[in-house]
Design a protein around this motif. Structure first.
Motif, PDB file in Angstrom:
ATOM      1  N   TRP A   1      -0.138  12.196  -1.136  1.00  0.00           N
ATOM      2  CA  TRP A   1       0.478  10.872  -1.207  1.00  0.00           C
ATOM      3  C   TRP A   1       1.159  10.482   0.094  1.00  0.00           C
ATOM      4  CZ3 TRP A   1       5.693  10.387  -0.397  1.00  0.00           C
ATOM      5  CH2 TRP A   1       6.458  11.547  -0.507  1.00  0.00           C
ATOM      6  N   ILE A   2       1.605  11.494   0.877  1.00  0.00           N
ATOM      7  CA  ILE A   2       2.314  11.175   2.123  1.00  0.00           C
ATOM      8  C   ILE A   2       1.407  10.449   3.103  1.00  0.00           C
ATOM      9  CG2 ILE A   2       1.794  13.257   3.484  1.00  0.00           C
ATOM     10  CD1 ILE A   2       5.256  11.644   3.027  1.00  0.00           C
ATOM     11  N   TRP A   3       0.089  10.717   3.029  1.00  0.00           N
ATOM     12  CA  TRP A   3      -0.853  10.060   3.943  1.00  0.00           C
ATOM     13  C   TRP A   3      -0.972   8.569   3.670  1.00  0.00           C
ATOM     14  CZ3 TRP A   3      -2.290  12.338   8.198  1.00  0.00           C
ATOM     15  CH2 TRP A   3      -2.385  13.727   8.258  1.00  0.00           C
ATOM     16  N   GLN A   4      -0.551   8.147   2.495  1.00  0.00           N
ATOM     17  CA  GLN A   4      -0.565   6.721   2.181  1.00  0.00           C
ATOM     18  C   GLN A   4       0.821   6.105   2.275  1.00  0.00           C
ATOM     19  OE1 GLN A   4      -2.484   5.734  -1.536  1.00  0.00           O
ATOM     20  NE2 GLN A   4      -1.607   3.683  -1.623  1.00  0.00           N
ATOM     21  N   ALA A   5       1.835   6.838   1.794  1.00  0.00           N
ATOM     22  CA  ALA A   5       3.178   6.265   1.747  1.00  0.00           C
ATOM     23  C   ALA A   5       3.755   6.037   3.137  1.00  0.00           C
ATOM     24  CB  ALA A   5       4.107   7.180   0.946  1.00  0.00           C
TER      25      ALA A   5
ATOM     26  N   GLY B   1       1.905   3.273   5.205  1.00  0.00           N
ATOM     27  CA  GLY B   1       2.152   1.966   4.613  1.00  0.00           C
ATOM     28  C   GLY B   1       3.546   1.456   4.886  1.00  0.00           C
ATOM     29  N   LEU B   2       4.551   2.260   4.553  1.00  0.00           N
ATOM     30  CA  LEU B   2       5.934   1.823   4.732  1.00  0.00           C
ATOM     31  C   LEU B   2       6.317   1.771   6.206  1.00  0.00           C
ATOM     32  CD1 LEU B   2       7.612   3.824   1.818  1.00  0.00           C
ATOM     33  CD2 LEU B   2       6.774   1.465   1.809  1.00  0.00           C
ATOM     34  N   GLY B   3       5.827   2.731   6.992  1.00  0.00           N
ATOM     35  CA  GLY B   3       6.168   2.742   8.417  1.00  0.00           C
ATOM     36  C   GLY B   3       5.586   1.565   9.173  1.00  0.00           C
ATOM     37  N   CYS B   4       4.319   1.247   8.895  1.00  0.00           N
ATOM     38  CA  CYS B   4       3.700   0.104   9.580  1.00  0.00           C
ATOM     39  C   CYS B   4       4.304  -1.207   9.115  1.00  0.00           C
ATOM     40  CB  CYS B   4       2.189   0.113   9.360  1.00  0.00           C
ATOM     41  SG  CYS B   4       1.346   1.461  10.222  1.00  0.00           S
ATOM     42  N   ALA B   5       4.671  -1.283   7.829  1.00  0.00           N
ATOM     43  CA  ALA B   5       5.360  -2.486   7.349  1.00  0.00           C
ATOM     44  C   ALA B   5       6.671  -2.671   8.088  1.00  0.00           C
ATOM     45  CB  ALA B   5       5.604  -2.377   5.847  1.00  0.00           C
ATOM     46  N   ALA B   6       7.422  -1.582   8.254  1.00  0.00           N
ATOM     47  CA  ALA B   6       8.698  -1.675   8.959  1.00  0.00           C
ATOM     48  C   ALA B   6       8.494  -2.109  10.407  1.00  0.00           C
ATOM     49  CB  ALA B   6       9.415  -0.317   8.918  1.00  0.00           C
TER      50      ALA B   6
ATOM     51  N   MET C   1       0.837  -1.197   0.000  1.00  0.00           N
ATOM     52  CA  MET C   1       0.000   0.000   0.000  1.00  0.00           C
ATOM     53  C   MET C   1       0.875   1.252   0.000  1.00  0.00           C
ATOM     54  SD  MET C   1      -3.342  -0.782   2.346  1.00  0.00           S
ATOM     55  CE  MET C   1      -2.414  -0.973   3.873  1.00  0.00           C
ATOM     56  N   GLY C   2       1.919   1.251   0.824  1.00  0.00           N
ATOM     57  CA  GLY C   2       2.798   2.405   0.860  1.00  0.00           C
ATOM     58  C   GLY C   2       3.587   2.577  -0.418  1.00  0.00           C
TER      59      GLY C   2
ATOM     60  N   HIS D   1     -11.225  15.030   3.088  1.00  0.00           N
ATOM     61  CA  HIS D   1     -10.312  14.960   1.960  1.00  0.00           C
ATOM     62  C   HIS D   1      -8.900  15.231   2.494  1.00  0.00           C
ATOM     63  CE1 HIS D   1     -13.616  14.846  -0.903  1.00  0.00           C
ATOM     64  NE2 HIS D   1     -14.176  15.827  -0.215  1.00  0.00           N
ATOM     65  N   PRO D   2      -7.878  14.531   2.047  1.00  0.00           N
ATOM     66  CA  PRO D   2      -7.943  13.480   1.033  1.00  0.00           C
ATOM     67  C   PRO D   2      -8.402  12.141   1.611  1.00  0.00           C
ATOM     68  CG  PRO D   2      -5.717  13.737   1.775  1.00  0.00           C
ATOM     69  CD  PRO D   2      -6.509  14.779   2.503  1.00  0.00           C
ATOM     70  N   PRO D   3      -8.933  11.262   0.789  1.00  0.00           N
ATOM     71  CA  PRO D   3      -9.353   9.942   1.292  1.00  0.00           C
ATOM     72  C   PRO D   3      -8.197   9.110   1.802  1.00  0.00           C
ATOM     73  CG  PRO D   3      -9.454  10.030  -1.118  1.00  0.00           C
ATOM     74  CD  PRO D   3      -9.214  11.435  -0.645  1.00  0.00           C
ATOM     75  N   GLN D   4      -6.957   9.488   1.432  1.00  0.00           N
ATOM     76  CA  GLN D   4      -5.794   8.735   1.923  1.00  0.00           C
ATOM     77  C   GLN D   4      -5.646   8.817   3.437  1.00  0.00           C
ATOM     78  OE1 GLN D   4      -5.797  10.717  -0.693  1.00  0.00           O
ATOM     79  NE2 GLN D   4      -4.618   9.856  -2.374  1.00  0.00           N
ATOM     80  N   LEU D   5      -6.384   9.707   4.088  1.00  0.00           N
ATOM     81  CA  LEU D   5      -6.359   9.762   5.545  1.00  0.00           C
ATOM     82  C   LEU D   5      -6.797   8.437   6.154  1.00  0.00           C
ATOM     83  CD1 LEU D   5      -7.884  13.297   6.220  1.00  0.00           C
ATOM     84  CD2 LEU D   5      -5.572  12.559   6.779  1.00  0.00           C
ATOM     85  N   ALA D   6      -7.541   7.654   5.382  1.00  0.00           N
ATOM     86  CA  ALA D   6      -8.001   6.361   5.885  1.00  0.00           C
ATOM     87  C   ALA D   6      -6.837   5.443   6.236  1.00  0.00           C
ATOM     88  CB  ALA D   6      -8.907   5.679   4.849  1.00  0.00           C
ATOM     89  N   PHE D   7      -5.700   5.594   5.570  1.00  0.00           N
ATOM     90  CA  PHE D   7      -4.545   4.759   5.878  1.00  0.00           C
ATOM     91  C   PHE D   7      -4.006   5.084   7.270  1.00  0.00           C
ATOM     92  CE2 PHE D   7      -4.607   4.769   1.222  1.00  0.00           C
ATOM     93  CZ  PHE D   7      -4.529   3.409   0.970  1.00  0.00           C
ATOM     94  N   SER D   8      -3.952   6.370   7.592  1.00  0.00           N
ATOM     95  CA  SER D   8      -3.489   6.748   8.926  1.00  0.00           C
ATOM     96  C   SER D   8      -4.480   6.312   9.997  1.00  0.00           C
ATOM     97  CB  SER D   8      -3.264   8.266   8.997  1.00  0.00           C
ATOM     98  OG  SER D   8      -2.124   8.632   8.264  1.00  0.00           O
ATOM     99  N   TRP D   9      -5.767   6.414   9.678  1.00  0.00           N
ATOM    100  CA  TRP D   9      -6.776   5.948  10.634  1.00  0.00           C
ATOM    101  C   TRP D   9      -6.611   4.453  10.888  1.00  0.00           C
ATOM    102  CZ3 TRP D   9      -9.774   7.035  14.423  1.00  0.00           C
ATOM    103  CH2 TRP D   9     -10.824   6.179  14.763  1.00  0.00           C
ATOM    104  N   ALA D  10      -6.410   3.693   9.816  1.00  0.00           N
ATOM    105  CA  ALA D  10      -6.232   2.248   9.963  1.00  0.00           C
ATOM    106  C   ALA D  10      -4.992   1.943  10.793  1.00  0.00           C
ATOM    107  CB  ALA D  10      -6.124   1.597   8.589  1.00  0.00           C
TER     108      ALA D  10
END
Length: 198
Positions: free
Chosen positions: A168-172, A175-180, A39-40, A112-121
């Protein structure tokens, strides 16, 4: 498990030399880490995506080896009876699912942006590790939860101080931080089991 069978039999743990089968935790962490990573990575472009893919592939190999080693390593059996955890675990999963669904719905429809959903998750999943650590008796999960919450804080701070990086930062970053964070927990678990006395 742990009860005798046939009156004079022994439990599977005692037949195995006082060891218990290892749980699926490292495997689950590795798989969900890969999901967060993809995702990230999808939010990156150009050389950043290429570099991220190379680093992610190397980490994925290391994590896969750690999962395989952790499944071969012996795990000490609990010293006493294990308290029932099923109901508490299911309740946590239900609460997490509700929070994820409701929050994502509100973000996608109102914000907005909808990418905020990644941070919420990331915030919800990270938060659920704190009670899960108590339920499962796994202190490492508290560290994992704190790391994921910290990823959300760093993402918000970055977006506020460098608005040109959004959306894009709200998704990248989540995604990458939680993966790490997840992959680091898997590697830490594998290292701890290798050091455990056999």
């Amino acid at each position: 498990m742990g009860r005798t069978q046939g009156g004079g039999g022994t439990s599977p743990e005692s037949r195995g030399g006082g060891r218990t089968p290892r749980g699926p935790g490292p495997l689950i962490g590795a798989v969900f880490g890969a999901v967060w990573f993809l995702m990230g990575l999808s939010a990156l472009h150009g050389p950043a995506r290429t570099a991220g893919a190379v680093v992610g592939a190397l980490l994925a190999i290391a994590v896969t080896l750690a999962v395989l080693r952790s499944r071969r390593a012996p795990v000490p059996a609990p010293a006493g009876p294990v308290p029932p955890r099923g109901r508490a675990f299911v309740r946590l999963l239900v609460v997490q699912a509700v929070l994820l669904g409701v929050g994502a719905g509100l973000i996608n429809s109102r914000l907005h942006p909808p990418q905020l959903a990644f941070s919420w998750a990331a915030l919800v999943v990270g938060g659920h590790f704190f009670p899960l650590a108590r339920v499962l008796g796994a202190p490492l999960l508290r560290v994992l939860g704190a790391a994921m919450v910290a990823v959300v804080a760093v993402t918000a701070a970055t977006a506020l101080t460098a608005p040109g990086t959004t959306p894009w930062i709200w998704q990248a970053l989540p995604g990458l931080g939680c993966a790490a964070a997840l992959w680091a927990a898997v590697l830490a678990t594998g290292a701890r089991r290798r050091r455990a006395p056999s």
